[in-house]
Design a protein around this motif. Structure first.
Motif, PDB file in Angstrom:
ATOM      1  N   LEU A 104       4.428 -36.507  -4.321  1.00 41.87           N
ATOM      2  CA  LEU A 104       5.835 -36.420  -4.695  1.00 41.87           C
ATOM      3  C   LEU A 104       6.656 -37.337  -3.794  1.00 41.87           C
ATOM      4  O   LEU A 104       6.664 -37.176  -2.574  1.00 41.87           O
ATOM      5  CB  LEU A 104       6.336 -34.978  -4.588  1.00 41.87           C
ATOM      6  N   ALA A 105       7.316 -38.307  -4.398  1.00 38.28           N
ATOM      7  CA  ALA A 105       8.107 -39.280  -3.643  1.00 38.28           C
ATOM      8  C   ALA A 105       9.559 -38.839  -3.504  1.00 38.28           C
ATOM      9  O   ALA A 105      10.195 -39.090  -2.490  1.00 38.28           O
ATOM     10  CB  ALA A 105       8.031 -40.642  -4.310  1.00 38.28           C
ATOM     11  N   GLY A 106      10.092 -38.181  -4.549  1.00 39.70           N
ATOM     12  CA  GLY A 106      11.489 -37.789  -4.499  1.00 39.70           C
ATOM     13  C   GLY A 106      11.899 -37.004  -5.713  1.00 39.70           C
ATOM     14  O   GLY A 106      11.111 -36.783  -6.626  1.00 39.70           O
ATOM     15  N   MET A 107      13.151 -36.572  -5.685  1.00 37.80           N
ATOM     16  CA  MET A 107      13.701 -35.824  -6.811  1.00 37.80           C
ATOM     17  C   MET A 107      15.214 -35.926  -6.808  1.00 37.80           C
ATOM     18  O   MET A 107      15.820 -36.202  -5.776  1.00 37.80           O
ATOM     19  CB  MET A 107      13.267 -34.362  -6.762  1.00 37.80           C
ATOM     20  N   GLU A 165      12.625 -46.394 -17.403  1.00 36.80           N
ATOM     21  CA  GLU A 165      13.981 -46.874 -17.149  1.00 36.80           C
ATOM     22  C   GLU A 165      14.358 -46.762 -15.682  1.00 36.80           C
ATOM     23  O   GLU A 165      14.922 -47.705 -15.105  1.00 36.80           O
ATOM     24  CB  GLU A 165      14.979 -46.093 -18.008  1.00 36.80           C
ATOM     25  N   ALA A 166      14.052 -45.638 -15.058  1.00 36.52           N
ATOM     26  CA  ALA A 166      14.400 -45.450 -13.648  1.00 36.52           C
ATOM     27  C   ALA A 166      13.642 -46.435 -12.761  1.00 36.52           C
ATOM     28  O   ALA A 166      14.202 -46.979 -11.803  1.00 36.52           O
ATOM     29  CB  ALA A 166      14.133 -44.005 -13.221  1.00 36.52           C
ATOM     30  N   ASN A 167      12.376 -46.694 -13.078  1.00 39.42           N
ATOM     31  CA  ASN A 167      11.601 -47.664 -12.300  1.00 39.42           C
ATOM     32  C   ASN A 167      12.153 -49.081 -12.483  1.00 39.42           C
ATOM     33  O   ASN A 167      12.287 -49.827 -11.514  1.00 39.42           O
ATOM     34  CB  ASN A 167      10.122 -47.621 -12.687  1.00 39.42           C
ATOM     35  N   ARG A 168      12.482 -49.440 -13.712  1.00 43.56           N
ATOM     36  CA  ARG A 168      13.037 -50.778 -13.966  1.00 43.56           C
ATOM     37  C   ARG A 168      14.402 -50.931 -13.305  1.00 43.56           C
ATOM     38  O   ARG A 168      14.716 -51.975 -12.740  1.00 43.56           O
ATOM     39  CB  ARG A 168      13.150 -51.038 -15.464  1.00 43.56           C
ATOM     40  N   PHE A 169      15.211 -49.878 -13.391  1.00 43.40           N
ATOM     41  CA  PHE A 169      16.527 -49.918 -12.752  1.00 43.40           C
ATOM     42  C   PHE A 169      16.362 -50.110 -11.249  1.00 43.40           C
ATOM     43  O   PHE A 169      17.079 -50.915 -10.640  1.00 43.40           O
ATOM     44  CB  PHE A 169      17.303 -48.629 -13.055  1.00 43.40           C
ATOM     45  N   ALA A 170      15.428 -49.375 -10.643  1.00 44.69           N
ATOM     46  CA  ALA A 170      15.199 -49.485  -9.200  1.00 44.69           C
ATOM     47  C   ALA A 170      14.805 -50.910  -8.819  1.00 44.69           C
ATOM     48  O   ALA A 170      15.314 -51.466  -7.835  1.00 44.69           O
ATOM     49  CB  ALA A 170      14.124 -48.494  -8.757  1.00 44.69           C
ATOM     50  N   ALA A 171      13.923 -51.521  -9.601  1.00 41.82           N
ATOM     51  CA  ALA A 171      13.507 -52.895  -9.322  1.00 41.82           C
ATOM     52  C   ALA A 171      14.691 -53.854  -9.464  1.00 41.82           C
ATOM     53  O   ALA A 171      14.887 -54.750  -8.624  1.00 41.82           O
ATOM     54  CB  ALA A 171      12.371 -53.305 -10.257  1.00 41.82           C
ATOM     55  N   GLU A 225      21.056 -46.746   0.274  1.00 43.40           N
ATOM     56  CA  GLU A 225      21.510 -45.438   0.764  1.00 43.40           C
ATOM     57  C   GLU A 225      23.023 -45.309   0.593  1.00 43.40           C
ATOM     58  O   GLU A 225      23.525 -44.281   0.151  1.00 43.40           O
ATOM     59  CB  GLU A 225      21.124 -45.239   2.239  1.00 43.40           C
ATOM     60  N   LYS A 226      23.744 -46.375   0.944  1.00 40.96           N
ATOM     61  CA  LYS A 226      25.198 -46.381   0.796  1.00 40.96           C
ATOM     62  C   LYS A 226      25.591 -46.259  -0.672  1.00 40.96           C
ATOM     63  O   LYS A 226      26.527 -45.544  -1.020  1.00 40.96           O
ATOM     64  CB  LYS A 226      25.774 -47.664   1.398  1.00 40.96           C
ATOM     65  N   ILE A 227      24.875 -46.961  -1.539  1.00 44.03           N
ATOM     66  CA  ILE A 227      25.157 -46.889  -2.970  1.00 44.03           C
ATOM     67  C   ILE A 227      24.954 -45.462  -3.475  1.00 44.03           C
ATOM     68  O   ILE A 227      25.802 -44.919  -4.174  1.00 44.03           O
ATOM     69  CB  ILE A 227      24.293 -47.898  -3.755  1.00 44.03           C
ATOM     70  N   ALA A 228      23.838 -44.846  -3.088  1.00 46.06           N
ATOM     71  CA  ALA A 228      23.543 -43.480  -3.543  1.00 46.06           C
ATOM     72  C   ALA A 228      24.642 -42.516  -3.112  1.00 46.06           C
ATOM     73  O   ALA A 228      25.117 -41.704  -3.922  1.00 46.06           O
ATOM     74  CB  ALA A 228      22.185 -43.026  -3.011  1.00 46.06           C
ATOM     75  N   ARG A 252      13.160 -46.316   0.034  1.00 41.30           N
ATOM     76  CA  ARG A 252      14.250 -47.085  -0.574  1.00 41.30           C
ATOM     77  C   ARG A 252      14.057 -47.200  -2.087  1.00 41.30           C
ATOM     78  O   ARG A 252      15.015 -47.045  -2.843  1.00 41.30           O
ATOM     79  CB  ARG A 252      14.337 -48.490   0.057  1.00 41.30           C
ATOM     80  N   PHE A 253      12.813 -47.441  -2.517  1.00 40.03           N
ATOM     81  CA  PHE A 253      12.549 -47.524  -3.954  1.00 40.03           C
ATOM     82  C   PHE A 253      12.813 -46.169  -4.610  1.00 40.03           C
ATOM     83  O   PHE A 253      13.398 -46.098  -5.697  1.00 40.03           O
ATOM     84  CB  PHE A 253      11.114 -47.989  -4.240  1.00 40.03           C
ATOM     85  N   THR A 254      12.409 -45.092  -3.945  1.00 37.24           N
ATOM     86  CA  THR A 254      12.649 -43.752  -4.478  1.00 37.24           C
ATOM     87  C   THR A 254      14.143 -43.495  -4.649  1.00 37.24           C
ATOM     88  O   THR A 254      14.582 -42.978  -5.682  1.00 37.24           O
ATOM     89  CB  THR A 254      12.014 -42.690  -3.557  1.00 37.24           C
ATOM     90  N   ILE A 255      14.936 -43.859  -3.654  1.00 41.42           N
ATOM     91  CA  ILE A 255      16.390 -43.658  -3.748  1.00 41.42           C
ATOM     92  C   ILE A 255      16.952 -44.460  -4.918  1.00 41.42           C
ATOM     93  O   ILE A 255      17.753 -43.949  -5.714  1.00 41.42           O
ATOM     94  CB  ILE A 255      17.084 -44.034  -2.421  1.00 41.42           C
ATOM     95  N   ALA A 256      16.518 -45.708  -5.058  1.00 41.21           N
ATOM     96  CA  ALA A 256      16.988 -46.542  -6.170  1.00 41.21           C
ATOM     97  C   ALA A 256      16.558 -45.951  -7.512  1.00 41.21           C
ATOM     98  O   ALA A 256      17.328 -45.934  -8.474  1.00 41.21           O
ATOM     99  CB  ALA A 256      16.455 -47.972  -6.007  1.00 41.21           C
ATOM    100  N   HIS A 257      15.332 -45.443  -7.570  1.00 41.92           N
ATOM    101  CA  HIS A 257      14.808 -44.799  -8.777  1.00 41.92           C
ATOM    102  C   HIS A 257      15.680 -43.596  -9.147  1.00 41.92           C
ATOM    103  O   HIS A 257      16.075 -43.426 -10.306  1.00 41.92           O
ATOM    104  CB  HIS A 257      13.360 -44.373  -8.516  1.00 41.92           C
ATOM    105  N   GLU A 258      15.985 -42.768  -8.160  1.00 41.90           N
ATOM    106  CA  GLU A 258      16.802 -41.577  -8.430  1.00 41.90           C
ATOM    107  C   GLU A 258      18.234 -41.963  -8.793  1.00 41.90           C
ATOM    108  O   GLU A 258      18.868 -41.281  -9.599  1.00 41.90           O
ATOM    109  CB  GLU A 258      16.768 -40.621  -7.227  1.00 41.90           C
ATOM    110  N   CYS A 259      18.743 -43.050  -8.233  1.00 39.47           N
ATOM    111  CA  CYS A 259      20.058 -43.550  -8.664  1.00 39.47           C
ATOM    112  C   CYS A 259      20.009 -43.936 -10.141  1.00 39.47           C
ATOM    113  O   CYS A 259      20.978 -43.733 -10.869  1.00 39.47           O
ATOM    114  CB  CYS A 259      20.483 -44.747  -7.816  1.00 39.47           C
ATOM    115  N   GLY A 260      18.865 -44.476 -10.567  1.00 40.47           N
ATOM    116  CA  GLY A 260      18.689 -44.780 -11.978  1.00 40.47           C
ATOM    117  C   GLY A 260      18.816 -43.531 -12.825  1.00 40.47           C
ATOM    118  O   GLY A 260      19.530 -43.519 -13.833  1.00 40.47           O
ATOM    119  N   HIS A 261      18.126 -42.464 -12.420  1.00 41.08           N
ATOM    120  CA  HIS A 261      18.264 -41.203 -13.152  1.00 41.08           C
ATOM    121  C   HIS A 261      19.712 -40.711 -13.117  1.00 41.08           C
ATOM    122  O   HIS A 261      20.246 -40.258 -14.133  1.00 41.08           O
ATOM    123  CB  HIS A 261      17.366 -40.116 -12.551  1.00 41.08           C
ATOM    124  N   LEU A 262      20.333 -40.802 -11.968  1.00 41.19           N
ATOM    125  CA  LEU A 262      21.709 -40.318 -11.809  1.00 41.19           C
ATOM    126  C   LEU A 262      22.654 -41.019 -12.781  1.00 41.19           C
ATOM    127  O   LEU A 262      23.484 -40.376 -13.429  1.00 41.19           O
ATOM    128  CB  LEU A 262      22.163 -40.536 -10.361  1.00 41.19           C
TER     129      LEU A 262
END
Length: 176
Positions: free
Chosen positions: A50-53, A118-124, A31-34, A75-85
């Motif tokens: 729908l988990a997030g956007m 890519e977003a899923n791998r980045f989140a992991a 959350e802090k990273i995002a 938390r995984f959704t936030i990390a996934h969206e950070c990947g997209h970001l």
């Protein structure tokens, strides 16, 4: 359709973020990273799966998270969206004015679209950093068939047992 970036490239991207934020042990403060990356987090109950956007607009970037989902999935959704970001410009959608939206839903988890892969791998990589997982495997002799050990480790990283098991399997594939 283009190919997804390699796991090694995505590991490097996530490692850079972890180093930038001084993350040395789990759980990763996603959350802090995002928010430090410039996104506002908005928790709302979403319909269906729908988990997030991720919404990028004139007034900034918002990561929408399904408040009905378990905290580990959030938390995984936030990390996934950070990947997209960090990795993707997004897709244009017109709603009153131009937005770029990336959604995390059932389709995104099917590993078909390169950006979703890519977003899923980045989140992991972000939530369960490679070096940390390798250290856990070596130092604590984690048995991937021991449900109690996996649950304890998943709790430590604040991820689901399913996500952790998948991650460990991928790390072991890389090692051997």
């Amino acid at each position: 359709m283009r190919r997804a970036k390699s796991a090694k490239t995505l590991r490097h991207e996530a490692t850079n973020v972890l180093e930038e934020f001084g993350v040395r042990k789990p759980p990763v403060p996603v959350e802090k990273i995002a928010t430090s990356l410039g996104a506002r987090l908005k928790y709302s109950p979403f319909d269906g799966e729908l988990a997030g956007m991720l919404i990028r607009g004139d007034e900034g970037t918002v990561i929408g998270v399904n408040s009905l989902h378990h905290i580990n999935r959030q938390r995984f959704t936030i990390a996934h969206e950070c990947g997209h970001l960090l990795l993707h410009k997004g897709k244009d959608v017109h709603i009153d004015r131009s937005f770029r939206v990336n959604k995390r839903d059932e389709k995104s988890s099917q590993a078909v679209d390169p950006e979703e892969i890519e977003a899923n791998r980045f989140a992991a990589e972000l939530l369960m950093p490679y070096d940390m997982i390798v250290k856990e495997l070596v130092d604590y002799h984690i048995d991937i068939e021991d449900e109690e050990q996996l649950k304890e480790l998943a709790d430590k990283y604040q991820v689901s047992v399913q996500a952790l098991t998948h991650r460990i399997t991928n790390v072991l594939d890389d090692l051997f």
